[in-house]
Design a protein around this motif. Structure first.
Motif, PDB file in Angstrom:
ATOM      1  N   GLU A 271      11.016   3.490   5.649  1.00 61.11           N
ATOM      2  CA  GLU A 271      10.127   2.641   4.857  1.00 61.11           C
ATOM      3  C   GLU A 271       9.579   3.416   3.666  1.00 61.11           C
ATOM      4  O   GLU A 271       9.045   4.505   3.812  1.00 61.11           O
ATOM      5  CB  GLU A 271       8.973   2.123   5.717  1.00 61.11           C
ATOM      6  CG  GLU A 271       9.437   1.242   6.876  1.00 61.11           C
ATOM      7  CD  GLU A 271       8.285   0.785   7.754  1.00 61.11           C
ATOM      8  OE1 GLU A 271       7.155   1.313   7.564  1.00 61.11           O
ATOM      9  OE2 GLU A 271       8.492  -0.079   8.619  1.00 61.11           O
ATOM     10  N   ILE A 272       9.743   2.835   2.476  1.00 57.95           N
ATOM     11  CA  ILE A 272       9.193   3.404   1.251  1.00 57.95           C
ATOM     12  C   ILE A 272       8.074   2.472   0.792  1.00 57.95           C
ATOM     13  O   ILE A 272       8.332   1.379   0.289  1.00 57.95           O
ATOM     14  CB  ILE A 272      10.266   3.538   0.157  1.00 57.95           C
ATOM     15  CG1 ILE A 272      11.438   4.384   0.664  1.00 57.95           C
ATOM     16  CG2 ILE A 272       9.669   4.141  -1.109  1.00 57.95           C
ATOM     17  CD1 ILE A 272      12.637   4.380  -0.264  1.00 57.95           C
ATOM     18  N   LYS A 273       6.837   2.894   0.972  1.00 57.09           N
ATOM     19  CA  LYS A 273       5.698   2.028   0.658  1.00 57.09           C
ATOM     20  C   LYS A 273       5.219   2.280  -0.763  1.00 57.09           C
ATOM     21  O   LYS A 273       5.417   3.349  -1.333  1.00 57.09           O
ATOM     22  CB  LYS A 273       4.570   2.261   1.656  1.00 57.09           C
ATOM     23  CG  LYS A 273       4.973   1.914   3.091  1.00 57.09           C
ATOM     24  CD  LYS A 273       3.822   2.077   4.063  1.00 57.09           C
ATOM     25  CE  LYS A 273       4.245   1.693   5.473  1.00 57.09           C
ATOM     26  NZ  LYS A 273       3.144   1.842   6.460  1.00 57.09           N
ATOM     27  N   TYR A 274       4.580   1.270  -1.334  1.00 54.39           N
ATOM     28  CA  TYR A 274       4.025   1.389  -2.679  1.00 54.39           C
ATOM     29  C   TYR A 274       2.739   0.589  -2.755  1.00 54.39           C
ATOM     30  O   TYR A 274       2.512  -0.325  -1.970  1.00 54.39           O
ATOM     31  CB  TYR A 274       5.031   0.912  -3.741  1.00 54.39           C
ATOM     32  CG  TYR A 274       5.553  -0.489  -3.518  1.00 54.39           C
ATOM     33  CD1 TYR A 274       4.865  -1.603  -3.996  1.00 54.39           C
ATOM     34  CD2 TYR A 274       6.752  -0.707  -2.822  1.00 54.39           C
ATOM     35  CE1 TYR A 274       5.345  -2.890  -3.794  1.00 54.39           C
ATOM     36  CE2 TYR A 274       7.245  -1.987  -2.618  1.00 54.39           C
ATOM     37  CZ  TYR A 274       6.533  -3.065  -3.103  1.00 54.39           C
ATOM     38  OH  TYR A 274       7.007  -4.349  -2.899  1.00 54.39           O
ATOM     39  N   GLU A 275       1.906   0.956  -3.714  1.00 54.91           N
ATOM     40  CA  GLU A 275       0.618   0.289  -3.893  1.00 54.91           C
ATOM     41  C   GLU A 275       0.716  -0.745  -5.013  1.00 54.91           C
ATOM     42  O   GLU A 275       1.456  -0.568  -5.979  1.00 54.91           O
ATOM     43  CB  GLU A 275      -0.468   1.307  -4.240  1.00 54.91           C
ATOM     44  CG  GLU A 275      -0.735   2.324  -3.143  1.00 54.91           C
ATOM     45  CD  GLU A 275      -1.314   1.705  -1.879  1.00 54.91           C
ATOM     46  OE1 GLU A 275      -2.075   0.713  -2.006  1.00 54.91           O
ATOM     47  OE2 GLU A 275      -1.009   2.201  -0.793  1.00 54.91           O
ATOM     48  N   THR A 276      -0.045  -1.821  -4.892  1.00 61.29           N
ATOM     49  CA  THR A 276      -0.111  -2.825  -5.940  1.00 61.29           C
ATOM     50  C   THR A 276      -1.563  -3.182  -6.216  1.00 61.29           C
ATOM     51  O   THR A 276      -2.431  -3.010  -5.360  1.00 61.29           O
ATOM     52  CB  THR A 276       0.644  -4.111  -5.553  1.00 61.29           C
ATOM     53  OG1 THR A 276       0.044  -4.679  -4.378  1.00 61.29           O
ATOM     54  CG2 THR A 276       2.114  -3.839  -5.295  1.00 61.29           C
ATOM     55  N   ILE A 277      -1.803  -3.677  -7.433  1.00 64.41           N
ATOM     56  CA  ILE A 277      -3.117  -4.200  -7.800  1.00 64.41           C
ATOM     57  C   ILE A 277      -3.051  -5.708  -7.696  1.00 64.41           C
ATOM     58  O   ILE A 277      -2.168  -6.337  -8.277  1.00 64.41           O
ATOM     59  CB  ILE A 277      -3.500  -3.786  -9.232  1.00 64.41           C
ATOM     60  CG1 ILE A 277      -3.651  -2.261  -9.315  1.00 64.41           C
ATOM     61  CG2 ILE A 277      -4.784  -4.473  -9.673  1.00 64.41           C
ATOM     62  CD1 ILE A 277      -3.947  -1.763 -10.706  1.00 64.41           C
ATOM     63  N   SER A 278      -3.967  -6.297  -6.943  1.00 65.07           N
ATOM     64  CA  SER A 278      -3.936  -7.741  -6.728  1.00 65.07           C
ATOM     65  C   SER A 278      -4.032  -8.506  -8.037  1.00 65.07           C
ATOM     66  O   SER A 278      -4.698  -8.085  -8.983  1.00 65.07           O
ATOM     67  CB  SER A 278      -5.083  -8.165  -5.808  1.00 65.07           C
ATOM     68  OG  SER A 278      -4.941  -7.571  -4.544  1.00 65.07           O
TER      69      SER A 278
END
Length: 338
Positions: A271-278
Motif C-alpha cells: 500500500e502506497i498512501k498519500y495525503e489529500t486536502i478536502s
C-alpha cells in the motif's frame, strides 16, 4: 504577480480559482462576470474587486494574467483577447477546438503562455502512478482498465442540468470528461497509435436528453491497450484504475487514498498512501483541493517564465483529436443487418 489576475467567469470553477490563488498568497484578484448574483457572491465570500465587463477590467486595472473559467464553447474568445494583449492565460478543460490551430501559431510566434488545464496530472496518486509506470515497476504492461463515472445532476446541486453548458450537445458532461481524463493519460503515456470507441445517450437524465453521457474508448499503445470508460450516470462518483503488468498489478480507487500493488512473489498487496486536502463543501469528498492549488502555482510560474506548464495548447488540441476520432469511428463502423 505585481499587478492583478483577472478571473473571467465567476461560476463554480471561477470561484474555485479565486480560492486557489488566495491559498497561494495572491490577493490582487479581479473577478469578471456578467451576472450580478455571481459578482455579489464573490465580493461577499472572497472580498475581491469585481467588474461586469472585460472593458472595465482592462481600463481600470493592470492585468498580469487571465484565468478563463467559462463554458468551453466560448474559451476561444478570451484566448484570442489574451493573445491580442500579450497576456498569459490559463484555460479550464476544453472540449471544443475553435480556432486552436491559428492560436497555436500566434502563441508560439509571440511567446505567450496559453496553459490549458490538466488538473488530474497534479493529483498525488496520478503523479505516483506515472512514476511507477515510467520505472517499469510492474513489468511489461498488457492493459489499463480505467472507469471515471459521476452523476451529472450532482455536479451543481444548486442549479438544474439544463441551466448550464453540460446540457448542450457539443459541451455535454460526458463529452467534456473524456478529454479531462485523456489529458493526464496522454501526458503520462503519450498518444495512442490507434483509437476506436462507442458513445451514446443510454438513460434519461432530466435536462440532459440531448447529450451523450457514456463513452468507451479502446486505445492501442503498441504492446498494451488502454480501456477508458467515462460516464455521467454513475450514482456513486467513481475513479478506479487497474494496470496489469507481467510482474505486478496496480489498483487505484480514489476512495481509498492509497495505491495498491499486488506482488505475486509474496502474495501481498503493498500500500502506497498519500495525503489529500478536502474539497470545498458541496464537492465530492475525493476531490483534493491541493491538485487545483498546485495547478495554479504551476501556471503562475509559467506566466512569469520561471518554468514550463505541463500541458500546452498543441497537446490539448491532440487530445481533442482523439475524442473526435472516437466519435468518427463510432459513426463509420455501423454493422449492417444480415
Amino acid at each position: 504577480m505585481k499587478n492583478f489576475i483577472l478571473i473571467i467567469g465567476l461560476g463554480s470553477m471561477g470561484k474555485r480559482r479565486v480560492r486557489n490563488l488566495k491559498a497561494l498568497g495572491i490577493n490582487n484578484i479581479i473577478g469578471f462576470d456578467k451576472r450580478d448574483d455571481r459578482r455579489s457572491e464573490s465580493v461577499e465570500k472572497y472580498q475581491i474587486e469585481v467588474v461586469s465587463s472585460l472593458e472595465d477590467a482592462l481600463s481600470n486595472f493592470k492585468i498580469d494574467a487571465f484565468v478563463i473559467s467559462l463554458p468551453p464553447d466560448i474559451h476561444h474568445i478570451y484566448m484570442k483577447k489574451a493573445l491580442e494583449l500579450n497576456i498569459p492565460a490559463f484555460i479550464e478543460a476544453s472540449v471544443v477546438d475553435t480556432d486552436f490551430e491559428e492560436m497555436i501559431i500566434e502563441s508560439r510566434e509571440k511567446g505567450i503562455c496559453l496553459a490549458p488545464s490538466c488538473t488530474l496530472f497534479f493529483h498525488p496518486a496520478i503523479k505516483k502512478i506515472a512514476e511507477i509506470v515510467k520505472n517499469e515497476e510492474l513489468g511489461i504492461i498488457s492493459n489499463f482498465l480505467y472507469h471515471s463515472g459521476q452523476y451529472l445532476p450532482d455536479w451543481h446541486t444548486y442549479e438544474e442540468v439544463n441551466d448550464y453548458y453540460v446540457s448542450n450537445k457539443e459541451t455535454g458532461g460526458g463529452r467534456e470528461i473524456v478529454p479531462f481524463e485523456l489529458t493526464w493519460i496522454t501526458l503520462v503515456l503519450g498518444f495512442p497509435k490507434r483509437v476506436v470507441g462507442l458513445y451514446k445517450n443510454a438513460i434519461e437524465i432530466k435536462g440532459a436528453e440531448h447529450i451523450d453521457e457514456t463513452y468507451n474508448l479502446l486505445m492501442d499503445y503498441g504492446n498494451s491497450i488502454f480501456n477508458l470508460s467515462v460516464d455521467v450516470v454513475s450514482r456513486y462518483a467513481t475513479r478506479r484504475l487497474t494496470i496489469n503488468g507481467d510482474k505486478k498489478q496496480l489498483y487505484w480507487n480514489w476512495d481509498d487514498n492509497m495505491i495498491k500493488i499486488y506482488d505475486p512473489e509474496t502474495s501481498n498487496w503493498d500500500e502506497i498512501k498519500y495525503e489529500t486536502i478536502s474539497a470545498q463543501t458541496g464537492y465530492n469528498k475525493n476531490i483534493t483541493e491541493q491538485m487545483y492549488i498546485d495547478e495554479m502555482a504551476a501556471f503562475l510560474k509559467a506566466a512569469k517564465r520561471e518554468g514550463d506548464f505541463p500541458n500546452t495548447l498543441e497537446h490539448d488540441h491532440q487530445v481533442l483529436k482523439v475524442l473526435y476520432a472516437v466519435e468518427s469511428s463510432d459513426d463509420n463502423n455501423v454493422i449492417e443487418k444480415l
